[in-house]
Design a protein around this motif. Structure first.
Motif, mmCIF file in Angstrom:
data_model
loop_
_atom_site.group_PDB
_atom_site.id
_atom_site.type_symbol
_atom_site.label_atom_id
_atom_site.label_comp_id
_atom_site.label_asym_id
_atom_site.label_seq_id
_atom_site.Cartn_x
_atom_site.Cartn_y
_atom_site.Cartn_z
ATOM 1 N N GLY A 1 71.648 5.980 86.356
ATOM 2 C CA GLY A 1 72.140 5.910 84.978
ATOM 3 C C GLY A 1 72.882 4.607 84.735
ATOM 4 O O GLY A 1 72.766 3.992 83.697
ATOM 5 N N MET A 2 73.620 4.153 85.741
ATOM 6 C CA MET A 2 74.357 2.899 85.612
ATOM 7 C C MET A 2 73.389 1.720 85.553
ATOM 8 O O MET A 2 73.574 0.796 84.775
ATOM 9 C CB MET A 2 75.327 2.727 86.778
ATOM 10 C CG MET A 2 76.514 3.658 86.711
ATOM 11 S SD MET A 2 77.613 3.493 88.113
ATOM 12 C CE MET A 2 78.324 1.903 87.797
ATOM 13 N N ALA A 3 72.343 1.759 86.371
ATOM 14 C CA ALA A 3 71.366 0.665 86.369
ATOM 15 C C ALA A 3 70.658 0.580 85.022
ATOM 16 O O ALA A 3 70.484 -0.503 84.469
ATOM 17 C CB ALA A 3 70.352 0.864 87.498
ATOM 18 N N ALA A 4 70.278 1.735 84.487
ATOM 19 C CA ALA A 4 69.628 1.759 83.174
ATOM 20 C C ALA A 4 70.592 1.271 82.104
ATOM 21 O O ALA A 4 70.199 0.560 81.177
ATOM 22 C CB ALA A 4 69.134 3.165 82.863
ATOM 23 N N HIS A 5 71.850 1.643 82.221
ATOM 24 C CA HIS A 5 72.874 1.230 81.246
ATOM 25 C C HIS A 5 73.050 -0.299 81.287
ATOM 26 O O HIS A 5 73.167 -0.944 80.264
ATOM 27 C CB HIS A 5 74.197 1.950 81.544
ATOM 28 C CG HIS A 5 75.286 1.601 80.597
ATOM 29 N ND1 HIS A 5 75.281 2.037 79.294
ATOM 30 C CD2 HIS A 5 76.399 0.844 80.753
ATOM 31 C CE1 HIS A 5 76.365 1.554 78.697
ATOM 32 N NE2 HIS A 5 77.055 0.830 79.555
ATOM 33 N N LEU A 6 73.034 -0.865 82.491
ATOM 34 C CA LEU A 6 73.230 -2.305 82.635
ATOM 35 C C LEU A 6 72.026 -3.081 82.118
ATOM 36 O O LEU A 6 72.167 -4.165 81.557
ATOM 37 C CB LEU A 6 73.502 -2.662 84.095
ATOM 38 C CG LEU A 6 74.836 -2.162 84.656
ATOM 39 C CD1 LEU A 6 74.918 -2.439 86.159
ATOM 40 C CD2 LEU A 6 76.008 -2.799 83.935
ATOM 41 N N ARG A 7 70.817 -2.528 82.299
ATOM 42 C CA ARG A 7 69.603 -3.191 81.791
ATOM 43 C C ARG A 7 69.541 -3.127 80.282
ATOM 44 O O ARG A 7 69.088 -4.047 79.639
ATOM 45 C CB ARG A 7 68.354 -2.524 82.374
ATOM 46 C CG ARG A 7 68.073 -2.886 83.808
ATOM 47 C CD ARG A 7 66.682 -2.420 84.211
ATOM 48 N NE ARG A 7 66.476 -0.990 83.990
ATOM 49 C CZ ARG A 7 66.624 -0.067 84.915
ATOM 50 N NH1 ARG A 7 66.984 -0.401 86.127
ATOM 51 N NH2 ARG A 7 66.401 1.200 84.645
ATOM 52 N N GLY A 8 69.992 -1.995 79.709
ATOM 53 C CA GLY A 8 69.842 -1.760 78.265
ATOM 54 C C GLY A 8 70.851 -2.490 77.525
ATOM 55 O O GLY A 8 70.841 -3.251 76.698
ATOM 56 N N ALA B 1 73.644 13.984 80.991
ATOM 57 C CA ALA B 1 72.568 13.883 81.991
ATOM 58 C C ALA B 1 72.823 12.769 83.009
ATOM 59 O O ALA B 1 72.367 12.854 84.145
ATOM 60 C CB ALA B 1 71.232 13.664 81.289
ATOM 61 N N ASP B 2 73.543 11.714 82.607
ATOM 62 C CA ASP B 2 73.823 10.591 83.510
ATOM 63 C C ASP B 2 75.101 10.787 84.320
ATOM 64 O O ASP B 2 75.447 9.948 85.147
ATOM 65 C CB ASP B 2 73.943 9.287 82.722
ATOM 66 C CG ASP B 2 72.606 8.832 82.161
ATOM 67 O OD1 ASP B 2 71.564 9.168 82.751
ATOM 68 O OD2 ASP B 2 72.628 8.138 81.119
ATOM 69 N N MET B 3 75.814 11.891 84.087
ATOM 70 C CA MET B 3 77.085 12.127 84.762
ATOM 71 C C MET B 3 76.845 12.591 86.196
ATOM 72 O O MET B 3 76.115 13.538 86.442
ATOM 73 C CB MET B 3 77.871 13.209 84.010
ATOM 74 C CG MET B 3 79.136 13.648 84.720
ATOM 75 S SD MET B 3 79.888 15.087 83.941
ATOM 76 C CE MET B 3 78.628 16.334 84.148
ATOM 77 N N LYS B 4 77.464 11.886 87.125
ATOM 78 C CA LYS B 4 77.453 12.321 88.514
ATOM 79 C C LYS B 4 78.617 13.277 88.745
ATOM 80 O O LYS B 4 78.462 14.355 89.310
ATOM 81 C CB LYS B 4 77.557 11.133 89.457
ATOM 82 C CG LYS B 4 77.563 11.492 90.919
ATOM 83 C CD LYS B 4 77.638 10.247 91.778
ATOM 84 C CE LYS B 4 77.648 10.623 93.248
ATOM 85 N NZ LYS B 4 77.732 9.425 94.084
ATOM 86 N N LEU B 5 79.813 12.881 88.300
ATOM 87 C CA LEU B 5 81.024 13.699 88.429
ATOM 88 C C LEU B 5 81.899 13.532 87.202
ATOM 89 O O LEU B 5 81.998 12.438 86.653
ATOM 90 C CB LEU B 5 81.855 13.260 89.638
ATOM 91 C CG LEU B 5 81.455 13.688 91.029
ATOM 92 C CD1 LEU B 5 82.384 13.048 92.053
ATOM 93 C CD2 LEU B 5 81.488 15.192 91.173
ATOM 94 N N ARG C 1 75.834 8.494 87.483
ATOM 95 C CA ARG C 1 74.818 8.407 88.533
ATOM 96 C C ARG C 1 74.421 6.949 88.682
ATOM 97 O O ARG C 1 74.438 6.192 87.723
ATOM 98 C CB ARG C 1 73.582 9.211 88.154
ATOM 99 C CG ARG C 1 73.805 10.684 88.143
ATOM 100 C CD ARG C 1 72.494 11.346 87.863
ATOM 101 N NE ARG C 1 72.721 12.769 87.709
ATOM 102 C CZ ARG C 1 71.794 13.619 87.347
ATOM 103 N NH1 ARG C 1 70.574 13.193 87.085
ATOM 104 N NH2 ARG C 1 72.060 14.884 87.236
ATOM 105 N N ALA C 2 74.026 6.576 89.864
ATOM 106 C CA ALA C 2 73.645 5.181 90.123
ATOM 107 C C ALA C 2 72.484 4.749 89.232
ATOM 108 O O ALA C 2 72.505 3.674 88.648
ATOM 109 C CB ALA C 2 73.294 4.997 91.590
#
Length: 162
Positions: A155-162, A134-138, A152-153
């Motif tokens: 998804g990356m932000a959520a990944h960095l926060r988590g 679901a978080d994959m852009k490409l 996805r941008a």
């Protein structure tokens, strides 16, 4: 030992023809054979080398004949490398280019089949990138067969926060 049973130019022509044919066949077989060798892929490459050895030498068994073939193959490889570095068109022809196999959270199965890559290969690349589908852009199969994942941008932000 150094006396040829066939003309030297025949060995150069044979090596050039076999090199061109194998390059074409490898490009047609998909990126997986180039990128990540499975035991089956390695077996095919080994058998290919054995299968084309007579086509390369034409029965020539001298040291000089082997050296002419080896020098021709290395020279062709160097030439293709130099030309590829100078021309995008030649590089794309010889090496290929990245192919999108996943987009916006969807895996494109028809593209996977065309590239001879399994869905499991993409799932493994996603796990290695610590990315959910679901978080994959490409998802791209690179020219060398490696699978790259772009998140996805959000998804990356959520990944960095988590």
């Amino acid at each position: 030992m150094f006396e040829l049973s066939v003309p030297w130019w025949e060995l150069v022509l044979r090596a050039t023809a076999v090199y061109a044919a194998l390059l074409l066949l490898m490009r047609m077989s998909g990126k997986r054979t180039v990128g990540q060798f499975t035991p089956f892929d390695l077996l095919v490459v080994m058998l290919l080398s054995e299968g084309v050895s007579n086509a390369l030498t034409g029965g020539e068994e001298s040291v000089l004949g082997g050296l002419i073939v080896a020098c021709t193959l290395l020279g062709l490889n160097a030439l293709v490398s130099r030309l590829s570095a100078r021309s995008d068109r030649i590089r794309k022809l010889a090496e290929g280019e990245a192919v999108v196999v996943g987009y916006d959270g969807r895996i494109l199965d028809e593209r996977l089949r065309a590239e001879h890559v399994t869905r499991e290969d993409v799932m493994q690349a996603l796990r290695e990138a610590d990315c959910d589908v679901a978080d994959m852009k490409l998802a791209l199969v690179e020219a060398d067969g490696k699978i790259s994942i772009l998140r996805r941008a959000e998804g990356m932000a959520a990944h960095l926060r988590g």
